[in-house]
Design an enzyme around this catalytic site. Structure first.
Site, PDB file in Angstrom:
ATOM      1  N   ASP A 115       1.048  -1.386   0.037  1.00 22.65           N
ATOM      2  CA  ASP A 115       0.678   0.271   0.180  1.00 22.65           C
ATOM      3  C   ASP A 115       1.139   1.018   0.104  1.00 22.65           C
ATOM      4  O   ASP A 115       0.355   2.098   0.977  1.00 22.65           O
ATOM      5  CB  ASP A 115      -0.906   0.318   1.045  1.00 22.65           C
ATOM      6  CG  ASP A 115      -1.844   1.108   0.759  1.00 22.65           C
ATOM      7  OD1 ASP A 115      -2.204   1.946  -0.216  1.00 22.65           O
ATOM      8  OD2 ASP A 115      -1.914   1.658   2.116  1.00 22.65           O
ATOM      9  N   HIS A 158      -2.308   0.581  11.594  1.00 27.81           N
ATOM     10  CA  HIS A 158      -2.678  -1.058  11.341  1.00 27.81           C
ATOM     11  C   HIS A 158      -0.806  -1.461  10.863  1.00 27.81           C
ATOM     12  O   HIS A 158       0.119  -0.282  10.589  1.00 27.81           O
ATOM     13  CB  HIS A 158      -2.904  -1.671  10.274  1.00 27.81           C
ATOM     14  CG  HIS A 158      -3.117  -0.400   9.487  1.00 27.81           C
ATOM     15  ND1 HIS A 158      -3.905   0.670   9.378  1.00 27.81           N
ATOM     16  CD2 HIS A 158      -2.030  -0.216   8.677  1.00 27.81           C
ATOM     17  CE1 HIS A 158      -3.312   1.191   8.011  1.00 27.81           C
ATOM     18  NE2 HIS A 158      -1.946   1.535   7.762  1.00 27.81           N
ATOM     19  N   GLN A 226      -3.318  -5.239   5.622  1.00 20.86           N
ATOM     20  CA  GLN A 226      -2.872  -3.795   6.911  1.00 20.86           C
ATOM     21  C   GLN A 226      -3.913  -4.839   8.130  1.00 20.86           C
ATOM     22  O   GLN A 226      -4.957  -3.987   8.263  1.00 20.86           O
ATOM     23  CB  GLN A 226      -3.781  -3.062   6.135  1.00 20.86           C
ATOM     24  CG  GLN A 226      -2.350  -2.075   5.826  1.00 20.86           C
ATOM     25  CD  GLN A 226      -2.568  -0.984   3.877  1.00 20.86           C
ATOM     26  OE1 GLN A 226      -3.932  -1.536   3.811  1.00 20.86           O
ATOM     27  NE2 GLN A 226      -1.996  -0.443   4.166  1.00 20.86           N
ATOM     28  N   ARG A 256       3.354  12.528  10.468  1.00 21.84           N
ATOM     29  CA  ARG A 256       2.215  12.955  10.199  1.00 21.84           C
ATOM     30  C   ARG A 256       1.760  11.199  10.809  1.00 21.84           C
ATOM     31  O   ARG A 256       1.731   9.975  10.321  1.00 21.84           O
ATOM     32  CB  ARG A 256       2.106  12.620   8.805  1.00 21.84           C
ATOM     33  CG  ARG A 256       0.957  12.138   8.141  1.00 21.84           C
ATOM     34  CD  ARG A 256       1.094  12.396   6.522  1.00 21.84           C
ATOM     35  NE  ARG A 256       0.600  12.204   5.549  1.00 21.84           N
ATOM     36  CZ  ARG A 256      -0.689  10.322   5.058  1.00 21.84           C
ATOM     37  NH1 ARG A 256       0.351   9.617   6.199  1.00 21.84           N
ATOM     38  NH2 ARG A 256      -1.591  10.460   4.752  1.00 21.84           N
ATOM     39  N   ASP A 258      -1.181   8.719  10.607  1.00 16.37           N
ATOM     40  CA  ASP A 258      -1.400   8.227   9.619  1.00 16.37           C
ATOM     41  C   ASP A 258      -3.477   7.442   9.647  1.00 16.37           C
ATOM     42  O   ASP A 258      -2.968   6.848  10.805  1.00 16.37           O
ATOM     43  CB  ASP A 258      -1.103   6.977   9.046  1.00 16.37           C
ATOM     44  CG  ASP A 258      -1.833   6.816   7.469  1.00 16.37           C
ATOM     45  OD1 ASP A 258      -2.201   7.197   6.439  1.00 16.37           O
ATOM     46  OD2 ASP A 258      -1.675   5.385   7.566  1.00 16.37           O
ATOM     47  N   GLU A 300      -3.333  13.507  10.527  1.00 14.02           N
ATOM     48  CA  GLU A 300      -4.087  13.065   8.452  1.00 14.02           C
ATOM     49  C   GLU A 300      -5.106  12.906   9.322  1.00 14.02           C
ATOM     50  O   GLU A 300      -5.980  11.302   9.385  1.00 14.02           O
ATOM     51  CB  GLU A 300      -3.353  11.618   8.084  1.00 14.02           C
ATOM     52  CG  GLU A 300      -4.381  11.838   6.337  1.00 14.02           C
ATOM     53  CD  GLU A 300      -4.179  10.000   6.297  1.00 14.02           C
ATOM     54  OE1 GLU A 300      -4.588  10.539   4.599  1.00 14.02           O
ATOM     55  OE2 GLU A 300      -4.347   8.975   6.659  1.00 14.02           O
ATOM     56  N   HIS A 367      -0.157  12.339  -2.387  1.00 13.46           N
ATOM     57  CA  HIS A 367      -0.080  11.088  -2.862  1.00 13.46           C
ATOM     58  C   HIS A 367      -1.615  10.190  -3.442  1.00 13.46           C
ATOM     59  O   HIS A 367      -1.374   8.547  -3.458  1.00 13.46           O
ATOM     60  CB  HIS A 367       1.097  10.732  -2.038  1.00 13.46           C
ATOM     61  CG  HIS A 367      -0.067   9.973  -0.077  1.00 13.46           C
ATOM     62  ND1 HIS A 367       0.190  10.759   0.036  1.00 13.46           N
ATOM     63  CD2 HIS A 367       0.068   8.414   0.273  1.00 13.46           C
ATOM     64  CE1 HIS A 367      -0.221  10.320   0.854  1.00 13.46           C
ATOM     65  NE2 HIS A 367      -0.817   8.870   1.261  1.00 13.46           N
ATOM     66  N   ASP A 368      -2.489  10.771  -2.219  1.00 12.49           N
ATOM     67  CA  ASP A 368      -3.669   9.827  -3.025  1.00 12.49           C
ATOM     68  C   ASP A 368      -4.865  10.550  -3.938  1.00 12.49           C
ATOM     69  O   ASP A 368      -4.400  11.482  -3.799  1.00 12.49           O
ATOM     70  CB  ASP A 368      -4.226   9.797  -0.580  1.00 12.49           C
ATOM     71  CG  ASP A 368      -3.950   8.900  -0.593  1.00 12.49           C
ATOM     72  OD1 ASP A 368      -3.471   8.413  -0.956  1.00 12.49           O
ATOM     73  OD2 ASP A 368      -3.759   9.094   0.882  1.00 12.49           O
ATOM     74  N   ARG A 492      -3.716   4.714  -7.223  1.00 14.92           N
ATOM     75  CA  ARG A 492      -3.358   6.437  -6.571  1.00 14.92           C
ATOM     76  C   ARG A 492      -1.853   6.194  -7.480  1.00 14.92           C
ATOM     77  O   ARG A 492      -1.414   7.135  -7.656  1.00 14.92           O
ATOM     78  CB  ARG A 492      -3.050   6.004  -5.614  1.00 14.92           C
ATOM     79  CG  ARG A 492      -4.839   6.326  -4.798  1.00 14.92           C
ATOM     80  CD  ARG A 492      -5.038   6.542  -3.239  1.00 14.92           C
ATOM     81  NE  ARG A 492      -4.262   4.898  -3.252  1.00 14.92           N
ATOM     82  CZ  ARG A 492      -4.337   4.085  -1.673  1.00 14.92           C
ATOM     83  NH1 ARG A 492      -4.070   5.021  -0.721  1.00 14.92           N
ATOM     84  NH2 ARG A 492      -4.092   3.258  -2.020  1.00 14.92           N
TER      85      ARG A 492
HETATM   86  C1  GLC Z   1      -3.136   6.839   4.907  1.00 20.18           C
HETATM   87  C2  GLC Z   1      -2.781   7.117   4.046  1.00 20.18           C
HETATM   88  C3  GLC Z   1      -3.254   6.427   2.331  1.00 20.18           C
HETATM   89  C4  GLC Z   1      -2.908   4.775   2.710  1.00 20.18           C
HETATM   90  C5  GLC Z   1      -4.317   4.795   3.823  1.00 20.18           C
HETATM   91  C6  GLC Z   1      -4.043   2.684   5.267  1.00 20.18           C
HETATM   92  O1  GLC Z   1      -4.844   7.274   4.344  1.00 20.18           O
HETATM   93  O2  GLC Z   1      -2.317   8.232   3.069  1.00 20.18           O
HETATM   94  O3  GLC Z   1      -2.345   6.372   0.752  1.00 20.18           O
HETATM   95  O4  GLC Z   1      -3.646   3.991   1.998  1.00 20.18           O
HETATM   96  O5  GLC Z   1      -4.009   5.509   4.825  1.00 20.18           O
HETATM   97  O6  GLC Z   1      -2.476   3.460   5.539  1.00 20.18           O
END
Ligand code: GLC
Length: 610
Positions: A115, A158, A226, A256, A258, A300, A367-368, A492
């Protein structure tokens, strides 16, 4: 003051609240005792240089709130092959005026099940192709010497199924199974599924994965590889905090965190933004302030503003230092597709009404994907429905709509609900790809204008602007992922291409797209850094321009006032301002303009001062 004493003082300041919150979640004195002991250890291991950095930042806690921070997010391999390569390229980043680099996930992960690096199999090991922890430390030191900050992802929701804990859990070791959510049959998972939405409805449907070898279901909110961590287990919290501090001690300035809204799960809830998530984030903030006060927490939270803002916490009990301005970002692309800025004005008003202490991270692309979390209730008054509007946006931005200039691709398109999100680089969405391919000079000029206008608008917003690596030279979509079996299911990767150094060379070639963007964005950044009114403490509000295509923003402090105007349409538009009349200088072009009879060119941007 001796270091031990400094630690004690910080600990004393936070101890009671930290203990209170810890007990609220875990009622476990021993584990709390262990946590405190480990905080002491990580403090003792923190280098003298980092402690000096901490001390300076403790003296100036608002250090990140001025107008001098400019970020860039980049993939280490795409940008420079490996960590050492990034260190060699710091001069280029300085030419970009960047003093904050977000290194996209680089910890150990399994190829084909990564991922994009967000499935971490070892929080203390760098992916071997990218380098070592020593390389990371050397990079952070080199960055610090150049006045740059380093940001990394801390993926706390995760682990990868290849993480040591997951491997042991899969083998049936109860201690490790209790660090995840394991169920013998589908009865509890099916209850969760009734209230928990899906993150990847097409690429990874459902929130649970059956493990035939383990004879159990495991919770997997994201991809099946994950596995969600169970933060009800204090061992998980403690160990993840130790991982966090270990990474912070490598010289990371910005963490960051996540997917933070997801970290606490309860049956019969959406498993998003639960109150316990805030307890955990607040504890992490205090832990930072005790061991590494120079480190910032960037949350995030990809949700609407009402859900994002609580992650700042309160003035007395702060949580994250910074959060992504995500709805504003998505709304921006809505306005590119509709040429109508009314929704963006409304959205900016919501953000501008929040306390100035709240620092947002502003960005055009990351990146998303772009998710269409817009204010549909508001749009409804114009008879605009959610499903049809999303369809229009996706059609326009993927170039399906007649005369559209954009070249994006859909992401997680769900035929059942008609829902889909969107991928693509800024340049491709702005029309640079199409115009360059068709060798249409006029369209190319217009696309570059739109791209520059969007950057000027991003730099006008309050907070910290972050550029997506490649955008400074107008990098287009990378279609090569279609042929890569590990990546082809995840669009992505369309905007996660290799950095094109050959294109970057052209940034000094007069008249090239790269030159126009690199120099154009560079100029905007220089103005922002040298003009006080761009500082976070300025007052910011939107104004009526009496033209639905033109966004008007004012930034003002005691000394200065800046009127920023952005035309989201390709046609010249008249605007009417009520700012007292007279002549202004546009900081971008240096030209003089009159308030009366003002007309702004197609995709034009003005930064007007008297
Ligand atoms: C966050 C990341 C993304 C990822 C997700 C799971 O949203 O920005 O790219 O797929 O977390 O970790």
């Amino acid at each position: 003051m001796a270091q031990g004493t400094i630690f004690q003082k910080r600990m004393e300041k936070h101890h009671d609240e930290l203990r209170w919150l810890y007990m609220e979640l875990y009622q476990n004195d021993d584990m709390f005792g262990e946590l405190c002991g480990q905080l002491y250890e990580y403090d003792a291991q923190r280098s003298e240089e980092l402690k000096e950095r901490d001390a300076l930042r403790e003296k100036e806690p608002g250090w990140y709130k001025k107008n001098d921070l400019l970020g860039m997010m980049l993939y280490i391999d795409n940008f420079a092959g490996n960590i050492k390569g990034v260190e060699e390229k710091l001069d280029y980043l300085q030419q970009c005026q960047v003093n904050y680099i977000h290194l996209m996930p680089f910890l150990n992960t399994t190829k084909g099940r990564s991922d994009g690096g967000y499935a971490v199999s070892d929080f203390r090991k760098v992916q071997p192709e990218l380098g070592t922890m020593e390389d990371l430390e050397s990079l952070t030191k080199a960055c610090h010497k150049k006045g740059m900050n380093v940001c990394m992802d801390f993926v706390m929701n995760h682990t990868s199924e290849d993480h040591e804990w997951a491997r042991r859990a899969r083998q049936g070791d109860g201690e490790y199974m209790s660090r995840y959510f394991f169920y013998k049959d589908y009865s509890i998972p099916s209850q969760y599924e009734k209230t928990v939405p899906q993150v990847f409805p097409t690429t990874a449907p459902g929130n649970f994965t059956w493990l035939p070898d383990a004879g159990h279901f495991v919770m997997t909110t994201f991809y099946p590889y994950q596995w969600d961590l169970n933060y009800k287990n204090p061992r998980v919290f403690n160990e993840m905090v130790y991982n966090f501090l270990y990474l912070a001690n490598q010289g990371i300035d910005i963490m960051r965190i996540d997917a933070v809204p997801y970290i606490w799960k309860e049956l019969n809830t959406p498993c998003r933004n639960l109150q316990q998530v805030h307890t955990i984030v607040r504890m992490m903030r205090m832990i930072c302030e005790i061991v590494c006060p120079g480190v910032l927490l960037l949350g995030e939270v990809v949700m609407e503003p009402e859900k994002v803002a609580p992650y700042f916490g309160t003035v007395d009990k702060p949580e994250c230092h910074m959060l992504y301005n995500v709805t504003t970002m998505a709304t921006t692309w809505n306005c590119v597709a509709t040429r109508d800025v009314r929704l963006l004005k409304l959205q900016m008003d919501i953000v501008n009404r929040l306390p100035k202490e709240y620092v947002f991270l502003n960005y055009l692309r990351c990146h998303d994907d772009i998710g269409w979390g817009l204010d549909y209730v508001w749009l409804m008054q114009f008879g605009i429905g959610e499903v049809s509007h999303k369809k229009y946006l996706n059609d326009f931005l993927t170039g399906q709509y007649p005369d559209s200039f954009a070249r994006g691709e859909l992401y997680n398109s769900d035929p059942a609900s008609g829902d889909a999100r969107l991928c693509g680089t800024t340049a491709s969405l702005c029309g640079i790809e199409k115009a360059a391919y068709e060798r249409n000079e006029a369209a190319l000029e217009q696309a570059v204008q739109l791209d520059l206008m969007l950057h000027a608008y991003m730099l006008t917003q309050s907070g910290i602007p972050v550029i997506y690596s490649g955008d400074e030279i107008g990098q287009e979509n990378d279609y090569s992922y279609h042929k890569d079996p590990d990546r082809c299911a995840d669009s992505r990767y369309l905007h996660r291409g290799r950095f094109q150094w050959d294109m970057a060379q052209k940034r000094t070639e007069k008249g090239s797209v790269q030159e126009k963007l690199f120099q154009g964005i560079g100029k905007l950044e220089r103005i922002r850094k040298s003009t006080d009114v761009f500082s976070t403490d300025a007052d910011v509000w939107t104004i009526d321009t009496w033209n639905d295509s033109v966004l008007g923003i004012i930034r003002a402090n005691k000394k200065e006032k800046l009127i920023a105007l952005f035309n989201f349409s390709e046609y010249a538009k008249p605007v009417h301002l009520d700012e007292g009349g007279g002549q202004y200088t546009d900081l971008i072009s240096g030209q003089k303009v009159e308030e009366s009879g003002l007309e702004i060119p197609g995709y034009g941007a003005y930064w007007l001062v008297k």
